[in-house]
Design an enzyme around this catalytic site. Structure first.
Site, PDB file in Angstrom:
ATOM      1  CG  ASP A   1      41.511  26.693  31.814  1.00  0.00           C
ATOM      2  OD1 ASP A   1      40.962  27.326  30.903  1.00  0.00           O
ATOM      3  OD2 ASP A   1      41.864  25.520  31.725  1.00  0.00           O
TER       4      ASP A   1
ATOM      5  CB  SER B   1      47.464  49.210  49.452  1.00  0.00           C
ATOM      6  OG  SER B   1      47.124  49.091  50.796  1.00  0.00           O
TER       7      SER B   1
ATOM      8  CG  HIS C   1      42.326  50.240  49.683  1.00  0.00           C
ATOM      9  ND1 HIS C   1      42.536  48.913  49.974  1.00  0.00           N
ATOM     10  CD2 HIS C   1      43.528  50.848  49.811  1.00  0.00           C
ATOM     11  CE1 HIS C   1      43.815  48.737  50.278  1.00  0.00           C
ATOM     12  NE2 HIS C   1      44.438  49.893  50.185  1.00  0.00           N
TER      13      HIS C   1
END
Ligand code: CA
Ligand code: CA
Length: 410
Positions: free
Chosen positions: A92, A321, A156
């Site tokens: 879930d 990132s 991004h």
């Protein structure tokens, strides 16, 4: 500092108090009129009896490196053993995320996993249907442009979102670490990938107030801010896990030691911050990746990562990132499996199950790269033993080389 409403009042000549940021008790933005000096205004504010401390609003940028190389597979997920898939079907979705340049929430590989604010989705355009202070915030909010459409004009955030949770098993494009998740798009950086610290704090405040348990923070580079540390600590007090990029090196793109030169927000010393370095497909620290034996926790794939791009396509990007959302995605899987756990238990599980690698020794607190299968209690079996290095040939002709023979039965 104070818990009373100050917005719209003039505290000192030229200083108008702006929005409250109640994630941190008493925190307000202050606008300075043209012609006033920032340093002078800060000094006057610091000595004002109502003010605990004042800082300039800092500048934030994304932690991505440009990369044009082409690969045709998501090695990072292969490297993780595709474990998201193994357990996906019965998970879930509980997590939700903060993705800071917005998300192309209509992308065919993301749409089904976007968080939906049901009151706004079924509400009236131009009306704050759920009364949370934001109009039409259906999939999140755009704190940069101040509207309810946090779509991505940079690329991004959509890439980061796809690594966290591109829809799995849908015959489309790529697969996120978590196939079935809710991604909240909270945009505070503009098309050029930069923005302000106060908008970042408001985005984190929104994430906490609207139930996001994990945030992915692939940005940084701002100086130390007591205000930002207080915001992260307040988020921790609400049980929020803050996953942050370790940063992409110096001006030459060479990774630096964050222990010596802290990189924020990854470097804030609040125990809900999980700081992430990047490794390549050989499990070596990426040349651009920052590191820190005491300040950076784990590594994750961050070189040539294939993920979603705005407009429905896909692209390769590199950076801490790109490593950070692998960890945020794994955190969501762990938390989905152990719903009663607190943020610190989730962090401990990720840290303690990482694969300790020789190339990372002394560079990270763990010296390890995350391992999703182990973190989920389902470690992959060890690889079969390699074949003998040399076949048992003999130098029958005594000429210094081993002869080999082909034998045909019959
Ligand atoms: Ca609203
Ligand atoms: Ca509305």
């Amino acid at each position: 500092r104070g818990d009373f409403q100050l917005a719209g009042t003039q505290l000192l000549p030229g200083t108008m108090i702006g929005r409250a940021l109640p994630l941190v008790s008493g925190l307000h933005q202050v606008h300075l009129s043209p012609g006033y000096d920032v340093a002078d205004a800060l000094a006057e504010l610091q000595s004002h009896p109502w003010v605990a401390y004042a800082e300039p609003d800092f500048h934030i940028t994304t932690s991505v490196t440009p990369n044009d190389a082409r690969f045709d597979e998501q090695w990072s997920l292969d490297n993780l053993g595709k474990t998201g898939g193994t357990i996906d079907a019965d998970i879930d979705a509980l997590g939700a995320w903060d993705v800071h340049t917005g998300v192309d929430w209509a992308h065919p590989d993301l749409a089904a996993n976007m968080w939906v604010n049901q009151a706004e989705a079924g509400g009236l355009a131009g009306v704050d249907d759920d009364g949370n202070g934001y109009i039409d915030d259906i999939h999140g909010y755009d704190f940069f442009n101040h509207d309810g459409n946090p779509t991505d004009d940079n690329g991004h955030g959509t890439h980061v979102a796809g690594t966290i949770g591109a829809v799995g098993d849908n015959n489309t494009g790529v697969t996120g670490v978590n196939w079935d998740v809710q991604i909240m798009a909270l945009k505070f950086l503009g098309a050029d990938g930069s923005g302000s610290g106060s908008d970042a704090i408001e985005a984190l405040q929104y994430a906490v107030a609207n139930g996001a348990t994990i945030s992915n923070n692939s940005y940084g580079g701002d100086p130390f801010s007591q205000i930002f540390l207080d915001a992260i600590t307040a988020a921790r007090d609400a049980g929020h896990l803050f996953v942050a990029a370790a940063g992409n090196g110096n001006i030459f793109g060479i990774g630096i030691d964050n222990d010596a030169t802290p990189f924020y927000p990854a470097g804030y010393e609040s125990d809900n911050v999980l700081a992430v370095a990047a490794v390549d497909h050989n499990d070596q620290l990426a040349t651009f990746s920052n590191y820190g034996a005491t300040s950076v926790d784990v590594a994750a794939p961050g070189v040539n990562i294939l993920s979603t791009q705005p407009g429905g396509g896909y692209q390769l990007l590199s950076g801490t990132s790109m490593a950070t959302p692998h960890v945020a995605g794994l955190a969501s899987l762990v938390w989905d499996a152990k719903a009663s756990w607190t943020y610190d238990q989730v962090i401990d599980q990720i840290v303690n199950t990482s694969d300790v690698l020789p190339g990372l020794s002394g560079l990270l607190t763990t010296g390890g790269r995350i391992n999703a299968a182990t973190a989920l209690g389902n470690p992959e079996p060890p690889p079969p033993p390699p074949p003998p290095a040399t076949l048992p040939h003999q130098d029958d002709f005594n000429d210094g080389t081993a002869e080999s023979f082909v034998v045909r039965a019959g």
